[in-house]
Design a protein around this motif. Structure first.
Motif, PDB file in Angstrom:
ATOM      1  N   ASN A 301       0.808  -1.220   0.000  1.00  0.00           N
ATOM      2  CA  ASN A 301       0.000   0.000   0.000  1.00  0.00           C
ATOM      3  C   ASN A 301       0.839   1.266   0.000  1.00  0.00           C
ATOM      4  O   ASN A 301       0.286   2.359  -0.116  1.00  0.00           O
ATOM      5  N   ASP A 302       2.144   1.145   0.159  1.00  0.00           N
ATOM      6  CA  ASP A 302       3.003   2.330   0.208  1.00  0.00           C
ATOM      7  C   ASP A 302       3.276   2.817  -1.210  1.00  0.00           C
ATOM      8  O   ASP A 302       3.937   2.156  -2.005  1.00  0.00           O
ATOM      9  N   TYR A 303       2.755   4.004  -1.504  1.00  0.00           N
ATOM     10  CA  TYR A 303       2.822   4.560  -2.855  1.00  0.00           C
ATOM     11  C   TYR A 303       3.711   5.800  -2.892  1.00  0.00           C
ATOM     12  O   TYR A 303       3.648   6.594  -3.812  1.00  0.00           O
ATOM     13  N   SER A 304       4.554   5.991  -1.914  1.00  0.00           N
ATOM     14  CA  SER A 304       5.383   7.188  -1.875  1.00  0.00           C
ATOM     15  C   SER A 304       6.593   7.040  -2.789  1.00  0.00           C
ATOM     16  O   SER A 304       7.085   5.930  -3.030  1.00  0.00           O
ATOM     17  N   ILE A 308       9.309   3.735  -3.116  1.00  0.00           N
ATOM     18  CA  ILE A 308       9.655   3.111  -4.401  1.00  0.00           C
ATOM     19  C   ILE A 308      11.138   3.278  -4.684  1.00  0.00           C
ATOM     20  O   ILE A 308      11.834   2.315  -5.056  1.00  0.00           O
ATOM     21  N   PHE A 328       3.336  -4.291 -10.194  1.00  0.00           N
ATOM     22  CA  PHE A 328       2.463  -3.497  -9.330  1.00  0.00           C
ATOM     23  C   PHE A 328       1.185  -4.256  -8.969  1.00  0.00           C
ATOM     24  O   PHE A 328       0.500  -3.914  -8.023  1.00  0.00           O
ATOM     25  N   VAL A 336      -3.727  -2.485  -8.534  1.00  0.00           N
ATOM     26  CA  VAL A 336      -3.007  -1.243  -8.259  1.00  0.00           C
ATOM     27  C   VAL A 336      -3.843  -0.007  -8.540  1.00  0.00           C
ATOM     28  O   VAL A 336      -3.699   1.017  -7.858  1.00  0.00           O
ATOM     29  N   ARG A 339      -5.556   0.240  -5.310  1.00  0.00           N
ATOM     30  CA  ARG A 339      -4.675   0.235  -4.142  1.00  0.00           C
ATOM     31  C   ARG A 339      -3.910   1.546  -3.999  1.00  0.00           C
ATOM     32  O   ARG A 339      -3.672   2.028  -2.889  1.00  0.00           O
ATOM     33  N   TRP A 340      -3.519   2.125  -5.123  1.00  0.00           N
ATOM     34  CA  TRP A 340      -2.726   3.352  -5.075  1.00  0.00           C
ATOM     35  C   TRP A 340      -3.519   4.594  -5.470  1.00  0.00           C
ATOM     36  O   TRP A 340      -2.937   5.654  -5.688  1.00  0.00           O
ATOM     37  N   GLN A 350      -3.577   8.476 -13.931  1.00  0.00           N
ATOM     38  CA  GLN A 350      -2.724   7.737 -13.010  1.00  0.00           C
ATOM     39  C   GLN A 350      -2.409   6.351 -13.562  1.00  0.00           C
ATOM     40  O   GLN A 350      -1.265   5.883 -13.477  1.00  0.00           O
ATOM     41  N   LEU A 354       1.299   4.935 -14.255  1.00  0.00           N
ATOM     42  CA  LEU A 354       1.822   3.764 -13.568  1.00  0.00           C
ATOM     43  C   LEU A 354       2.375   2.738 -14.553  1.00  0.00           C
ATOM     44  O   LEU A 354       3.381   2.081 -14.279  1.00  0.00           O
ATOM     45  N   LEU A 496       3.601  11.421  -8.946  1.00  0.00           N
ATOM     46  CA  LEU A 496       2.759  10.400  -8.330  1.00  0.00           C
ATOM     47  C   LEU A 496       1.527  10.975  -7.645  1.00  0.00           C
ATOM     48  O   LEU A 496       0.771  10.237  -7.007  1.00  0.00           O
TER      49      LEU A 496
END
Length: 542
Positions: A301-304, A308, A328, A336, A339-340, A350, A354, A496
């Protein structure tokens, strides 16, 4: 790409056959369905198809519980269908990669049916058997990913057997050389059929600690799931002893030695360990083990940008000899696009960004079916659930069905969107019908057509396929890096976030790739790059 190195930078399209295309009206996708859509897959510009398991199985875990490694389950067709699929793919210069589930079998596999009978038969030591503790409880504290102890009592033998996954998936005993040989013989069966490689499921689970030592407890602040729910007790332990054992290295070498007898074939290992990046590096080092490794590190879940960048840089520092593969989405995690997204709203910009980001990282790429359409996680009611994982942990964790619903081909061809004329094994999400292949085929600016255009453009830039990667330290929400290849460099920048952002590129002389269809960043006369929300920018460094 050279025959021996075709996998480097390859885009691998994952097909989950149950949900791709049904051709016989039973509501379940099949091999003929993949054949019928092979030209669609070709249109995506991908290099290979990874097909999730289609072998004979009781389907307790939907094919990841195999009862016959050398035959096709009738749900999916037969061996003749598979031969035709390979032929049709190869005619279109598409490679075929198939799943191999080596660490465990179905409890209906003949090996296990024999092994469980007593302690003296020819297969008695082919699985992981252990006596109970004096009080009758399990041999140790190992847990199953799917919930509860990893041990099941078998009254015929008066012993417990190990299952790292479902009870119906007993673990093979790789400490037995006869098991290793039999497993490799099964792998070679498919090499002789002409496959181009294998995705090796849970490959670091093949060996267990022979001393059956207890796993140590993990403190609450360290209980971060990688492909499993964080409220699952499995996260409460360090899994030092039930997987990723030193003996597994020699088995990786056995696999590679076998593949070397079939030039051009490759191995892609799925790895989920306490330090998956370190294990990926170890399992691909030296040129005598796996060709590629991938893990769940970017399936979280970390989309920072920071996460990455740190993840990729860490692997780059450790994997000095092997080749990475990134994803992803896949059949085990929330899609994704949901999720993101932050709010579960699908944003076409987006999704396009991605795709570009994933396909610009150093390594090969796994794209899950429907990702090219920007499909979000489907909403599946409890009464429609099929996944035992979701049923066990409902409602805190809804399982994997939401990413496994059928492909929407044509919303006008019935309520099941062209997947099947009959009720499918999982319902087609109503929102997906508006994202169908037919709808997006006919829209020039669709996520699907942007996917196709980007993949074709990528093929013309060797830096994105095999080049080295060098990150630039940037503030959120911008992620930026160079790809270097044969003395030339390409700058890649991604926003992002939904809001615009700028980056000063002082002293850098750039030639922007204005011909890239969905490039959205602009460079002003002061060499300041401005990217709109979810924008991306590519430029050659002069």
């Amino acid at each position: 790409m050279a025959q021996q190195q075709w996998y480097k930078g390859a885009v691998i399209y994952q097909v989950y056959p149950r949900s791709f295309q049904d051709t016989n009206g039973d509501g379940i996708g099949d091999l003929k369905g993949i054949i019928s859509r092979i030209d669609y897959i070709k249109s995506l510009g991908v290099d290979a198809i990874w097909i999730s398991p289609f072998f004979k199985s009781p389907m307790k875990d939907f094919g990841y519980d195999i009862s016959d490694y050398r035959d096709i389950d009738p749900l999916f067709g037969d061996l003749n269908d598979f031969d035709e699929l390979i032929a049709q793919a190869h005619q279109r210069d598409i490679k075929i990669i198939i799943d191999q589930v080596l660490s465990h079998t179905s409890d209906q596999h003949q090996w296990f049916l024999d092994s469980r009978e007593d302690k003296t038969n020819d297969k008695s030591d082919w699985y992981v058997w252990a006596d109970s503790k004096p009080d009758g409880t399990q041999p140790n504290n190992w847990l199953s990913i799917f919930g509860g102890p990893a041990w099941q009592w078998e009254p015929r033998r008066g012993q417990y057997y190990l299952h790292n996954f479902l009870t119906e998936q007993p673990d093979l005993n790789f400490h037995n050389p006869d098991v290793r040989k039999a497993v490799l013989d099964n792998v070679e069966f498919w090499l002789k059929k002409g496959v181009d490689g294998f995705r090796l499921d849970a490959i670091n689970f093949c060996y267990h600690d022979a001393l059956l030592r207890d796993n140590p407890a993990k403190p609450p602040e360290k209980r971060q799931g990688r492909g499993f729910s964080e409220d699952n007790p499995y996260a409460f332990q360090y899994h030092h002893y039930n997987n990723t054992q030193p003996e597994n290295i020699s088995f990786m070498q056995d696999i590679r030695a076998l593949l070397n007898q079939y030039p051009g074939t490759v191995s892609l290992g799925e790895i989920s360990s306490e330090d998956s990046l370190a294990t990926m590096a170890q399992y691909t080092a030296g040129g005598d083990k796996l060709h590629m490794g991938y893990s769940f590190e970017l399936l979280t879940n970390d989309y920072s940008c920071e996460y990455i960048r740190t993840t990729v840089q860490t692997l780059e520092e450790r994997m000095t000899e092997g080749w990475p593969c990134w994803a992803f989405s896949n059949h085990d995690v929330e899609r994704v696009a949901s999720r993101w997204s932050g709010d579960n709203t699908i944003n076409p910009a987006q999704c396009k960004m991605l795709t570009a980001l994933l396909a610009s990282l150093r390594g090969s790429v796994c794209m899950y079916q429907g990702e090219e359409l920007g499909l979000g996680e489907a909403q599946v009611a409890f009464e429609d659930l099929q996944d035992p994982y979701g049923i066990t942990f409902w409602p805190n964790f809804k399982g994997r069905d939401g990413c496994r619903t059928p492909m929407p081909w044509d919303a006008e061809s019935g309520e099941h969107a062209g997947f099947s004329p009959e009720k499918p094994w999982l319902p087609v999400d109503s929102a997906h019908k508006y994202q169908s292949v037919k709808v997006q085929d006919e829209a020039d600016d669709s996520i699907l057509n942007a996917f196709r255009e980007f993949m074709q453009w990528r093929k013309t830039h060797p830096a994105l396929i095999e080049g080295d990667i060098e990150f630039i330290e940037t503030a959120e929400p911008l992620l930026a890096f160079y790809r270097h290849f044969e003395g030339k460099s390409m700058l890649c920048v991604f926003n992002l976030a939904a809001n615009s952002a700028s980056l000063a590129l002082e002293g850098t002389v750039l030639t922007a790739h204005d011909a890239l269809p969905h490039q959205t960043g602009t460079l002003d006369t002061n060499n300041t790059l401005t990217l709109p929300g979810f924008g991306c920018f590519y430029a050659d460094v002069n």
